[in-house]
Design a protein around this motif. Structure first.
Motif, PDB file in Angstrom:
ATOM      1  N   UNK A 140      58.566  38.397 -16.779  1.00 54.03           N
ATOM      2  CA  UNK A 140      57.460  38.713 -17.663  1.00 54.03           C
ATOM      3  C   UNK A 140      56.217  37.989 -17.146  1.00 54.03           C
ATOM      4  N   UNK A 141      55.274  38.734 -16.609  1.00 51.56           N
ATOM      5  CA  UNK A 141      54.067  38.141 -16.044  1.00 51.56           C
ATOM      6  C   UNK A 141      53.102  37.723 -17.146  1.00 51.56           C
ATOM      7  N   UNK A 142      52.446  36.601 -16.925  1.00 41.55           N
ATOM      8  CA  UNK A 142      51.373  36.153 -17.798  1.00 41.55           C
ATOM      9  C   UNK A 142      50.058  36.507 -17.132  1.00 41.55           C
ATOM     10  N   UNK A 143      49.006  36.619 -17.929  1.00 43.05           N
ATOM     11  CA  UNK A 143      47.714  37.074 -17.459  1.00 43.05           C
ATOM     12  C   UNK A 143      46.636  36.071 -17.848  1.00 43.05           C
ATOM     13  N   UNK A 144      45.685  35.830 -16.935  1.00 43.65           N
ATOM     14  CA  UNK A 144      44.603  34.898 -17.210  1.00 43.65           C
ATOM     15  C   UNK A 144      43.305  35.455 -16.628  1.00 43.65           C
ATOM     16  N   UNK A 145      42.197  35.204 -17.319  1.00 45.59           N
ATOM     17  CA  UNK A 145      40.876  35.569 -16.840  1.00 45.59           C
ATOM     18  C   UNK A 145      40.172  34.297 -16.381  1.00 45.59           C
ATOM     19  N   UNK A 146      39.618  34.323 -15.174  1.00 43.97           N
ATOM     20  CA  UNK A 146      38.959  33.156 -14.605  1.00 43.97           C
ATOM     21  C   UNK A 146      37.536  33.531 -14.207  1.00 43.97           C
ATOM     22  N   UNK A 159      39.764  38.347 -28.257  1.00 42.43           N
ATOM     23  CA  UNK A 159      41.111  38.146 -27.728  1.00 42.43           C
ATOM     24  C   UNK A 159      41.157  37.665 -26.283  1.00 42.43           C
ATOM     25  N   UNK A 160      40.001  37.613 -25.626  1.00 43.83           N
ATOM     26  CA  UNK A 160      39.957  37.205 -24.225  1.00 43.83           C
ATOM     27  C   UNK A 160      39.355  35.816 -24.115  1.00 43.83           C
ATOM     28  N   UNK A 161      40.054  34.950 -23.427  1.00 46.01           N
ATOM     29  CA  UNK A 161      39.583  33.587 -23.184  1.00 46.01           C
ATOM     30  C   UNK A 161      39.387  33.417 -21.684  1.00 46.01           C
TER      31      UNK A 161
END
Length: 78
Positions: free
Chosen positions: A20-26, A71-73
């Motif tokens: 299960x991949x996790x997702x992140x915004x950088x 919802x986006x951090x």
């Protein structure tokens, strides 16, 4: 520049038959090094990171301050 990165946690791989991949915004400058991403993810996951799973899957020249989605951090890297 906004980067979209996915990764696996070690604990998810060991306790699950499927990954299960996790997702992140950088948010970062034009050139983002994978070693900086890995350092950030180690800190955020308390070293529960499968380093070989880290992938930059997208990037867009957007200003994170103009994105107003609750919802986006965004995590900022210099």
């Amino acid at each position: 520049m906004i980067y979209l990165v996915n990764y696996n946690k070690k604990s998810q791989i060991q306790h699950s038959d499927r990954k299960s991949k996790s997702l992140i915004f950088i948010e970062a400058g034009r050139c983002l090094a994978v070693d900086k991403i890995i350092a950030l993810l180690r800190e955020l996951t308390v070293n529960d990171l499968e380093e070989s799973s880290v992938q930059i899957i997208g990037q867009k020249n957007w200003d994170a301050a103009k994105i107003k989605t609750p919802g986006i951090r965004f995590h900022k890297l210099d």
